[in-house]
Design an enzyme around this catalytic site. Structure first.
Site, mmCIF file in Angstrom:
data_model
loop_
_atom_site.group_PDB
_atom_site.id
_atom_site.type_symbol
_atom_site.label_atom_id
_atom_site.label_comp_id
_atom_site.label_asym_id
_atom_site.label_seq_id
_atom_site.Cartn_x
_atom_site.Cartn_y
_atom_site.Cartn_z
ATOM 1 N N LYS A 197 91.110 -0.480 -37.715
ATOM 2 C CA LYS A 197 89.855 -1.066 -37.257
ATOM 3 C C LYS A 197 88.722 -0.325 -37.947
ATOM 4 C CE LYS A 197 87.501 -1.965 -32.798
ATOM 5 N NZ LYS A 197 87.703 -1.832 -31.334
ATOM 6 N N SER A 249 87.526 -5.885 -28.812
ATOM 7 C CA SER A 249 86.793 -5.811 -30.058
ATOM 8 C C SER A 249 87.693 -5.585 -31.263
ATOM 9 C CB SER A 249 85.757 -4.672 -29.975
ATOM 10 O OG SER A 249 86.389 -3.407 -29.842
ATOM 11 N N SER A 264 89.669 -3.387 -25.394
ATOM 12 C CA SER A 264 89.510 -3.796 -26.789
ATOM 13 C C SER A 264 90.763 -3.689 -27.644
ATOM 14 C CB SER A 264 88.386 -2.986 -27.447
ATOM 15 O OG SER A 264 87.145 -3.345 -26.890
#
Length: 540
Positions: free
Chosen positions: A107, A200, A224
């Site tokens: 990420k 996310s 997330s």
């Protein structure tokens, strides 16, 4: 074959005993675990260079063309060079461990010394950190190849958010499309291109589901890691707060934040924990993990692990979608068949009602302060404070690509409290203590080993439609700091994934991995997304 090679070959074969069995039609890139790959490396039938090429071919075929999943922000231009160097090490008799030559994705809020770290914001495009995040360095030292940095909800979603308001006008102005950022654009769900990957860590979730790498890292503040694992139908773990260092991860709210692995198998999650766990002087939260980290999390992966377990079923989070509930009903029946005793439980309404206001207040207030601390470490030419982010995102001269996010950042500035504000301290200290006490009380009252629930009460939501996360239990794990393991459970009639969460006490990762593995092996419920099918040559 010298003694070292014989040892490594035997170890790889032994490891496969704990890993899922290959499908009847042979081992494929999609189904292979890290143990399977190591067995192939040891036999000489696979190289890291070949494995990396296979993943790069899938990214080339599906990420920016074809279904245009659009999960990758930055592709590592040296990936194949690194793979060849690691193959040379292996040939010379040096194998660093099970992650030697294994491609992974991160990420894009994990610092990397050799690639930009944007947090999903165009304001940090080109920002190269001074060094790797703690867990990223551990992965590299173990021989993992950082294949790509992938998309996320900008500033991890909650960093500049209208979450917590009930004003419909504010909600409409600040609603950012599902799975988008100004640095990475819009990521699509590989199971249904009209739906988002959730946030996310949506880029990681979509990339792992679409088989762009062996596993990936996400970060989790309120769900997330788990939301994208559910929406994309993969395995994910939100670990106990303090098991993994947060040093070098762009913060959202350190009271809740943790990194977490996302993969296609429980086995790969366990292997990644073996490498990444550890006390880090730069992150005081990791002191709590001293003496509580398992020597080898793969030893918990046994069929039969659920036999005799007492499992609570959190009924507060059912009843929102018929397809999800149908899959969960089958999943609960499987748990019973595997020998678990199921007990229906409910949390008190006062705790359920307080969760979102507490999380929203703590998140907004901590982001304002902690993102400023992070930005001070960036090089000249990049914003150095939260206030500067708000100003730049709302300045027409900046050409900011998301008016919704710009509005949400401005809203956050209006509601965030100072970290010494008595109201903030009450929410963080007394509010979170209440949630933790309630969860411990429920588990003690019913003598539970773990609690299960549908990770998301509804399947993946449309990119521009209402979110499907309302009513989810994920924030409970963040407010308590407890671990939560997500495992694919099945598909809805519309072909969308449903996952089951195994939630347990602090540092119960080993036990949860055992439960999840037992369930995974009994169901083999994960499915390759229809929009990213296998390419020629992916049989290993």
């Amino acid at each position: 074959m010298n003694r070292l090679h014989r040892f490594l070959f035997a170890a790889a074969l032994a490891a496969t005993c704990a890993a899922p069995l290959a499908r009847a039609n042979g081992l494929t890139l999609e189904t292979a675990t890290i143990a399977d790959l190591n067995a192939a490396f040891a036999k000489g039938t696979l190289t890291s260079e070949k494995l990396t090429e296979l993943y790069l071919k899938r990214i080339a075929a599906y990420d920016k063309q074809g279904p245009t999943i659009n999960s990758v922000i930055t592709l590592n231009p040296k990936a194949l060079e690194l793979a060849r160097a690691l193959d040379a090490e292996r040939k010379a008799g040096k194998v660093r461990g099970p992650l030697h030559g294994i491609p992974v994705v991160l990420k894009d809020n994990f610092d990397t010394f050799d690639m930009p770290t944007t947090g999903g914001s165009q304001l940090l495009e080109g920002s190269i950190p001074p060094d790797d995040a703690f867990v990223v360095k551990k992965l590299r030292d173990a021989g993992a190849i950082i294949l790509a940095k992938v998309n996320l909800s900008e500033w991890a979603g909650g960093g500049g958010s209208v979450s917590g308001t009930r004003d419909p006008e504010i909600l409409a102005k600040g609603r950012v499309p599902n799975g988008s950022s100004t640095a990475g654009g819009q990521t699509r769900n590989p199971h249904d291109l009209e739906r988002g990957p959730a946030g996310s860590s949506g880029g990681t979730g979509a990339a792992i589901a679409a088989v762009f790498a062996q596993f990936g890292l996400g970060s989790d503040t309120g769900g997330s890691v788990r939301g994208p694992s559910a929406a994309n139908g993969i395995v994910g773990l939100k670990p106990t707060l303090g098991l993994l260092s947060r040093d070098g991860i762009i913060p959202l709210a350190l009271t809740f934040d943790t990194g977490g692995p996302m993969a296609r198998s429980v086995y790969d999650i366990a292997v990644s924990l073996n490498v990444m766990s550890g006390v880090d002087r730069a992150d005081p939260a990791t002191k709590a993990s001293a003496g509580k980290i398992a020597k080898d999390y793969t030893t918990f992966l046994k069929t039969g692990a659920l036999k005799g377990a007492r499992i609570g079923v959190a009924r507060d989070f059912f009843g929102q979608d018929a397809g999800t509930d149908a899959v969960m009903t089958e999943a609960l029946a499987t748990l019973t068949k595997l020998g678990a005793t199921l007990v229906d439980v409910r949390y008190p309404e006062y705790m359920l009602q307080a969760r979102q206001p507490i999380s929203s207040l703590v998140m907004a207030s901590e982001f304002k302060a902690q993102i400023t601390d992070y930005l001070k470490t960036t090089k000249p030419g990049f914003p150095k404070s939260f206030d500067e982010i708000v100003k730049l995102s709302n300045d027409p001269k900046t050409g900011y690509r998301s008016p919704e996010k710009a509005f949400a950042l401005e809203y956050t500035a209006s509601v965030a409290l100072d970290l010494d504000d008595p109201i903030f301290l009450a929410a963080r200290d007394q509010g979170l203590a209440l949630t933790k006490a309630v969860v411990n009380g429920v588990m003690a009252k019913h003598k539970l080993d773990a609690i299960v629930y549908p990770t998301s009460p509804r399947p993946a939501s449309p990119i521009d439609g209402p979110r499907s996360t309302g009513g989810s239990a994920t924030s409970i794990a963040n407010q308590t700091g407890f671990p939560d393991l997500i495992v694919p459970a099945g598909m809805t009639p519309d072909g969308l994934p449903v996952t089951i969460s195994f939630f347990g006490p602090a540092f119960s990762e080993g036990k949860l991995l055992g439960y999840g593995y037992d369930f995974e092996q009994a169901t083999l419920a994960r499915r390759l997304p229809k929009h990213t099918p296998a390419l020629l040559g992916e049989t290993l």
